[in-house]
Write a protein that holds these residues in place. Sequence first.
Motif, PDB file in Angstrom:
ATOM      1  N   ARG A   1       4.750 -10.270  10.306  1.00  0.00           N
ATOM      2  CA  ARG A   1       6.177 -10.346   9.975  1.00  0.00           C
ATOM      3  C   ARG A   1       6.478 -11.341   8.859  1.00  0.00           C
ATOM      4  O   ARG A   1       7.620 -11.420   8.398  1.00  0.00           O
ATOM      5  N   ALA A   2       5.477 -12.099   8.437  1.00  0.00           N
ATOM      6  CA  ALA A   2       5.710 -13.143   7.426  1.00  0.00           C
ATOM      7  C   ALA A   2       6.094 -12.517   6.086  1.00  0.00           C
ATOM      8  O   ALA A   2       5.546 -11.491   5.675  1.00  0.00           O
ATOM      9  N   GLU A   3       7.051 -13.135   5.428  1.00  0.00           N
ATOM     10  CA  GLU A   3       7.473 -12.700   4.092  1.00  0.00           C
ATOM     11  C   GLU A   3       6.671 -13.467   3.029  1.00  0.00           C
ATOM     12  O   GLU A   3       6.302 -14.603   3.260  1.00  0.00           O
ATOM     13  N   PRO A   4       6.432 -12.890   1.853  1.00  0.00           N
ATOM     14  CA  PRO A   4       6.727 -11.496   1.522  1.00  0.00           C
ATOM     15  C   PRO A   4       5.739 -10.543   2.192  1.00  0.00           C
ATOM     16  O   PRO A   4       4.573 -10.906   2.407  1.00  0.00           O
ATOM     17  N   ARG A   5       6.189  -9.378   2.546  1.00  0.00           N
ATOM     18  CA  ARG A   5       5.336  -8.428   3.254  1.00  0.00           C
ATOM     19  C   ARG A   5       4.588  -7.552   2.246  1.00  0.00           C
ATOM     20  O   ARG A   5       5.207  -6.790   1.510  1.00  0.00           O
TER      21      ARG A   5
ATOM     22  N   ARG B   1      -3.030  -8.760  -5.064  1.00  0.00           N
ATOM     23  CA  ARG B   1      -2.305  -9.519  -4.034  1.00  0.00           C
ATOM     24  C   ARG B   1      -1.318  -8.644  -3.267  1.00  0.00           C
ATOM     25  O   ARG B   1      -0.244  -9.075  -2.881  1.00  0.00           O
ATOM     26  N   ASP B   2      -1.727  -7.401  -3.072  1.00  0.00           N
ATOM     27  CA  ASP B   2      -0.890  -6.441  -2.350  1.00  0.00           C
ATOM     28  C   ASP B   2      -1.440  -6.159  -0.956  1.00  0.00           C
ATOM     29  O   ASP B   2      -1.065  -5.168  -0.325  1.00  0.00           O
ATOM     30  N   LEU B   3      -2.348  -7.022  -0.471  1.00  0.00           N
ATOM     31  CA  LEU B   3      -3.074  -6.730   0.767  1.00  0.00           C
ATOM     32  C   LEU B   3      -3.006  -7.901   1.745  1.00  0.00           C
ATOM     33  O   LEU B   3      -3.276  -9.042   1.381  1.00  0.00           O
TER      34      LEU B   3
END
Length: 223
Positions: free
Chosen positions: A37-41, A184-186
């Motif tokens: 649930r941590a942002e940014p997701r 950094r999308d993972l």
Amino acid sequence: GVRELYESAFPLVEAKLHPPRARPGFVPRTRLIGLLRAEPRPPIVSIVAPPGYGKTALLAEWAAGEDRPVAWLTVDEFDNDASVFLSYLAATIDRINPIDGSVRTAILGPESRLLASAVPRLAAELHRIGRPAVLVLDDVHRLVNRTCLDALAALLDHVPTGLQVAIAARSAPDLPFARIRAQRDLLEITRGDLALDLAETEALVSAAGASLDPDEARVLAER
């Protein structure tokens, strides 16, 4: 009235499109749900660990507590046929947002054309969702067909803002995670993350109707 769901060219196994129910003695994974649930997701979530580490249970717990719509697909060995796999993906997306009937026609085309025709249509349907949502693909280690993997990789390249795709597998599937990681999308949840910590070990023992002193619990957690 009730909306008609996407009609596949063959009967769909409905159980594949729903998360499993929590088993008795289930230990909430609050620590890992916090990570999810941590942002940014990030758009892609990867959960890779051997059997018994609670990948599916974690995803089901996350899905149950989500405010966003969640669509679920459990992959099995019969999905190693591109038209079957894409039909299930279409049905999964359709649970969040009704998909266009032309997708079905594209999926029924020759396999040599699926990556060029059906996959871009499915990518467009992802963008048509138009609101935050989660797409869960469980047991992706069962997917070994090259066309199916290429189709999924192509869709991962076109995940729209607000959509998250979570992939769980017993071993790392042959997907471009290295490139997604570099962008950094993972978010990666590994075997080490899934291992029960001391508090979770104590909760598991308690749920089983037993009790351990702190030293015993620590030894069990380490094991």
